[in-house]
Design a protein around this motif. Sequence first.
Motif, PDB file in Angstrom:
ATOM      1  N   PHE A 101       0.783  -1.235  -0.029  1.00  0.00           N
ATOM      2  CA  PHE A 101       0.033  -0.033   0.134  1.00  0.00           C
ATOM      3  C   PHE A 101       0.885   1.238   0.075  1.00  0.00           C
ATOM      4  O   PHE A 101       1.626   1.642   1.046  1.00  0.00           O
ATOM      5  N   LYS A 102       0.961   1.968  -1.403  1.00  0.00           N
ATOM      6  CA  LYS A 102       2.071   2.864  -1.351  1.00  0.00           C
ATOM      7  C   LYS A 102       1.227   4.212  -1.568  1.00  0.00           C
ATOM      8  O   LYS A 102       0.368   4.467  -2.253  1.00  0.00           O
ATOM      9  N   GLN A 103       1.655   4.911  -0.627  1.00  0.00           N
ATOM     10  CA  GLN A 103       1.087   6.573  -0.775  1.00  0.00           C
ATOM     11  C   GLN A 103       1.699   7.412  -1.786  1.00  0.00           C
ATOM     12  O   GLN A 103       2.894   7.637  -1.376  1.00  0.00           O
ATOM     13  N   HIS A 104       0.973   8.151  -2.457  1.00  0.00           N
ATOM     14  CA  HIS A 104       1.869   9.102  -3.602  1.00  0.00           C
ATOM     15  C   HIS A 104       0.957   9.977  -4.089  1.00  0.00           C
ATOM     16  O   HIS A 104      -0.236   9.749  -4.633  1.00  0.00           O
ATOM     17  N   LYS A 105       1.270  11.049  -3.837  1.00  0.00           N
ATOM     18  CA  LYS A 105       0.159  12.460  -4.287  1.00  0.00           C
ATOM     19  C   LYS A 105      -0.810  12.247  -3.935  1.00  0.00           C
ATOM     20  O   LYS A 105      -1.893  12.643  -4.868  1.00  0.00           O
ATOM     21  N   GLY A 106      -1.550  11.919  -2.778  1.00  0.00           N
ATOM     22  CA  GLY A 106      -2.909  11.897  -2.551  1.00  0.00           C
ATOM     23  C   GLY A 106      -3.744  10.324  -2.931  1.00  0.00           C
ATOM     24  O   GLY A 106      -4.777  10.292  -2.634  1.00  0.00           O
ATOM     25  N   THR A 107      -3.008   9.627  -3.483  1.00  0.00           N
ATOM     26  CA  THR A 107      -3.677   8.282  -3.970  1.00  0.00           C
ATOM     27  C   THR A 107      -2.686   7.216  -3.431  1.00  0.00           C
ATOM     28  O   THR A 107      -1.431   7.166  -3.295  1.00  0.00           O
ATOM     29  N   THR A 108      -3.618   6.180  -2.794  1.00  0.00           N
ATOM     30  CA  THR A 108      -2.870   4.919  -2.334  1.00  0.00           C
ATOM     31  C   THR A 108      -2.874   3.991  -3.279  1.00  0.00           C
ATOM     32  O   THR A 108      -4.056   3.412  -3.953  1.00  0.00           O
ATOM     33  N   PHE A 109      -1.552   3.438  -3.824  1.00  0.00           N
ATOM     34  CA  PHE A 109      -1.694   2.281  -4.679  1.00  0.00           C
ATOM     35  C   PHE A 109      -1.249   0.941  -4.132  1.00  0.00           C
ATOM     36  O   PHE A 109      -0.616   0.715  -3.085  1.00  0.00           O
ATOM     37  N   PHE A 110      -2.160  -0.161  -4.631  1.00  0.00           N
ATOM     38  CA  PHE A 110      -2.102  -1.392  -4.092  1.00  0.00           C
ATOM     39  C   PHE A 110      -1.290  -2.284  -4.889  1.00  0.00           C
ATOM     40  O   PHE A 110      -1.233  -2.046  -6.374  1.00  0.00           O
ATOM     41  N   SER A 111      -0.346  -3.027  -4.499  1.00  0.00           N
ATOM     42  CA  SER A 111       0.500  -3.830  -5.440  1.00  0.00           C
ATOM     43  C   SER A 111       0.533  -5.394  -4.861  1.00  0.00           C
ATOM     44  O   SER A 111       0.507  -5.309  -3.485  1.00  0.00           O
ATOM     45  N   LYS A 112       0.391  -6.275  -5.498  1.00  0.00           N
ATOM     46  CA  LYS A 112       0.415  -7.620  -4.997  1.00  0.00           C
ATOM     47  C   LYS A 112       1.634  -8.460  -5.657  1.00  0.00           C
ATOM     48  O   LYS A 112       1.868  -8.476  -6.666  1.00  0.00           O
ATOM     49  N   THR A 113       2.665  -9.146  -5.279  1.00  0.00           N
ATOM     50  CA  THR A 113       3.503 -10.064  -5.727  1.00  0.00           C
ATOM     51  C   THR A 113       3.419 -11.255  -4.945  1.00  0.00           C
ATOM     52  O   THR A 113       2.786 -11.563  -3.745  1.00  0.00           O
TER      53      THR A 113
END
Length: 116
Positions: A101-113
């Motif tokens: 869960f990465k926060q960047h410029k007001g958006t939280t991006f989800f990633s899965k590995t």
Amino acid sequence: MTHNNESGQVLLAADDSMSSPEENEFALRCPECGEATGLHIDGVVVENAGGQRVQVEADGEDSGARLDVRLETGQPHDGRRHKFTLTGSCEHCGGSFSLGFKQHKGTTFFSKTFTP
Ligand SMILES: [Zn+2]
């Protein structure tokens, strides 16, 4: 329980038969194979944009439970703020996964590995 809308994707799902919505408790399905038993989330990594990193690994049960905490400094991730990553494994598909869960410029991006 699943949440879906016309333009979104289901990123995580729960097993309705094992969940207790009235208690706000949902049985999370494995993000890879979908099984709701045998899923273990055992660690978390917190990183900031300055390159600081804290990794916590939980192990054991009851009075034998232990936490391993490490603070490191290294290469920053590619976001402007911070990133939380949950790490775990599944007894059914036998792999390990990380959910970021990465926060960047007001958006939280989800990633899965997933590593088999
Ligand atoms: Zn699985």
